[in-house]
Each structure stands twice: as C-alpha cells, then as structure tokens.
Design a protein around this motif. Sequence first.
Motif, PDB file in Angstrom:
ATOM      1  N   ASP A  81       2.108   3.122   6.872  1.00 47.30           N
ATOM      2  CA  ASP A  81       1.989   2.456   5.987  1.00 47.30           C
ATOM      3  C   ASP A  81       0.578   2.869   5.232  1.00 47.30           C
ATOM      4  O   ASP A  81       0.468   4.750   5.094  1.00 47.30           O
ATOM      5  CB  ASP A  81       0.510   1.587   6.672  1.00 47.30           C
ATOM      6  CG  ASP A  81      -0.130   2.342   7.406  1.00 47.30           C
ATOM      7  OD1 ASP A  81      -1.410   2.533   7.492  1.00 47.30           O
ATOM      8  OD2 ASP A  81       0.179   2.847   8.985  1.00 47.30           O
ATOM      9  N   SER A 129      -1.388  -4.263   7.592  1.00 46.34           N
ATOM     10  CA  SER A 129       0.134  -4.880   6.746  1.00 46.34           C
ATOM     11  C   SER A 129      -0.167  -5.808   5.748  1.00 46.34           C
ATOM     12  O   SER A 129       1.195  -6.254   6.262  1.00 46.34           O
ATOM     13  CB  SER A 129       1.289  -4.311   7.634  1.00 46.34           C
ATOM     14  OG  SER A 129       0.686  -5.157   8.968  1.00 46.34           O
ATOM     15  N   THR A 187       1.555  -1.585  12.399  1.00 44.55           N
ATOM     16  CA  THR A 187       0.587  -1.119  12.425  1.00 44.55           C
ATOM     17  C   THR A 187       0.118  -0.687  13.666  1.00 44.55           C
ATOM     18  O   THR A 187       0.250   1.365  14.249  1.00 44.55           O
ATOM     19  CB  THR A 187      -0.881  -0.709  11.478  1.00 44.55           C
ATOM     20  OG1 THR A 187      -1.271  -1.132  11.829  1.00 44.55           O
ATOM     21  CG2 THR A 187       0.122  -1.054  10.262  1.00 44.55           C
TER      22      THR A 187
END
Length: 343
Positions: free
Chosen positions: A156, A297, A86
């Motif tokens: 995400d 993540s 991310t």
Amino acid sequence: MANQGSVYVHGKHLPDPGPLNQVFIDKFYEDFESTLGKGALEFQDIPVKEVQDKDVTLYVDQHEYAVVCGDDSRGITKLGSDMATTCHIVILYHAATKVAGVAHFNGPRAAEAQDPVTRHGVVAMIDDVVREVVDRSVGFPGLIELDLKIVGGFTDKQDLSRLLSVHLLKDFDFYRPPLGLPNVTFNLTLFSSSKWNTKQLEDDGLESYDSWIIGGAVCDADTGEVVPAQFVGDSRAPVIARRGARWMTNVPEYPNIYSIKDQSFVLQSFFYRRKFDDIPHLLSLSCQQLKDKLSTSPRVEAEGYCEYTRAALRFILDNPDPLLSITPVKLQAQIMDGRLTWQ
C-alpha cells in the motif's frame, strides 16, 4: 538446540533484525523467495472458501484473537478472519494437540520504531496458545514448536503493510515465555502478505495501482488446514457492531474472545480512546466517501467494509459512554444441525 522464541523457515533463522526495517525486510524477501514466496503463490491458487452463517466457524475481528482445539467435540474447532487489506491475519497451530490460534492485527498507522500494542497482542496470543498446548500434553514439554502462518496486507502507498510485517516478524522472533511456560520456536510455513500478496490492477483510465490478493483465511484445528476465506452474510457474528466500535475507538488491548472451557464468546467492557464528533456526517457519506475518510486502503477496500463500518459508527453514536450503557458479553456457542448460534 534452537534459541527460545525464534522464527525459522525450513530450519533457517530470520535475518538479523538490526535497526533498519527496510534492510531487514529486503533480506527476508531475498532469503526466502524460493520457499515462502513460492508457497504464497500456491496458497493464492486455492479457491476462496465462502464462510456462511450456517458454518460452525468463529469469526475473529480486527484487534482480537481466539484459541480453539480440534479435539473439542462440544465446541468450535474452526476459526478465521477476513477484510485484511493492510492488516495481517496470524495463525498458530500445534499439530500434536490440535490447538489453533488466530489473530487479526491492524498495526500502527505511522512509521513507528516500536509498536507496543501489536507486541501485546502477539505475546498474549502466544501465551494462551502455549497454555492450551501444555494442558493437553503428557508431561511438561521442554520446548514447543508452533506452526506460524501470516496472511493479508499488500504494498500500500502508506507502507502500513510492510511496517506491520516487520513488527510481527520481529515480535515473534523476540518472544520469550513468562515464568512457568516452556520455550517456544515458530516454524513460519506461509507468508502470503505485503510484497507476496500484491497484484496490479488498472482503472478506467488504464492507470495501474496495487491491490491485495488474499484478504482472509480460515483454520480447521482438527486437521491444521488453512485456506483463503471470505465471511459472508451473518458469519461475522456475534455482536460485530460492538466489536467494530471497540477497535475503531483505539482500545489498546487484544482480547481473547473465546473460552474453550465454557464454549463461549467473551468480550469485556471497554471505554473509547478515540472520539468521533462527526458520526452523523460520516453516516451520511457515500460508500466511497466513507472509505476515503476512514479506510487505510480506500481504493481497494474489502467487500462489506461500508456496511461493517456504518454499523460500528451507529453503535458508538447510540452508546457514547459504553461503560454506562453496555455490560460485558458472554454468549454460549450452540451447535445444532450443523449450524452455529450464540445464546
């Protein structure tokens, strides 16, 4: 003449930033699909370079940046980062002087209208790159044009990558030089990030989910070449556990970890802004449990995440008050037989 501090794509300015982040980023994707969107696909087709400990490449960890020069015959001329799921990796380059800067931004963890920590890192990185360019220029340049590339992040579920993309694009566009430095414009030539760095995978139950495509990059300051990369073995040296502990405990500043003048790695003392009261428990967790607990993540975390995170947690456990137990680090880069070591 272009306005100072502006970001351009093939001569076209970024969309009006406006108050709404979603409107801005949607317009960005619409305006530059045929240029940056296509360029991201081409970048993703380049084979991923495995950077090993024998390679003379400086690793930039999360919440850090570094600046090198391709004309530095005694020092490091390659640098990069990885594990940007991310996060975003930012590369600045000035072709005439061969000055390159790389930063690893991890951004906010919430939908914040402002992100002063990221802005600090952007400004500090640009200022240091520009100073090196000025020092290597003949006469004082009235305007400096820098190549800008951004790599990492995906769509995400928490929307962290999109938020970071917005903050970074706006922060570069709003940059204004301090007194004594020339005006700067940025040519955004690569944006393999967020929406343009996402692929779909399927789990065993054939449920689809999003993942990232490229999570690392390395820049050769001598040529300006930037390629996808993954750091393996001990290539993330030096003192990577200490560096991981630094950003994991919310130390706000983005440090420049490399001195071109001394060819040395530099990291100042710091104190923790975030307390981990359950480190023994965290260290007892399985790799997936650790990801679920700490990662932004967890389903698609980068290779090596658990080893890296556990090393940082052990450092925090062994150094509950780092201002008392550790001192600033300054390690000289030694390049012998094509191998980089730190002493």
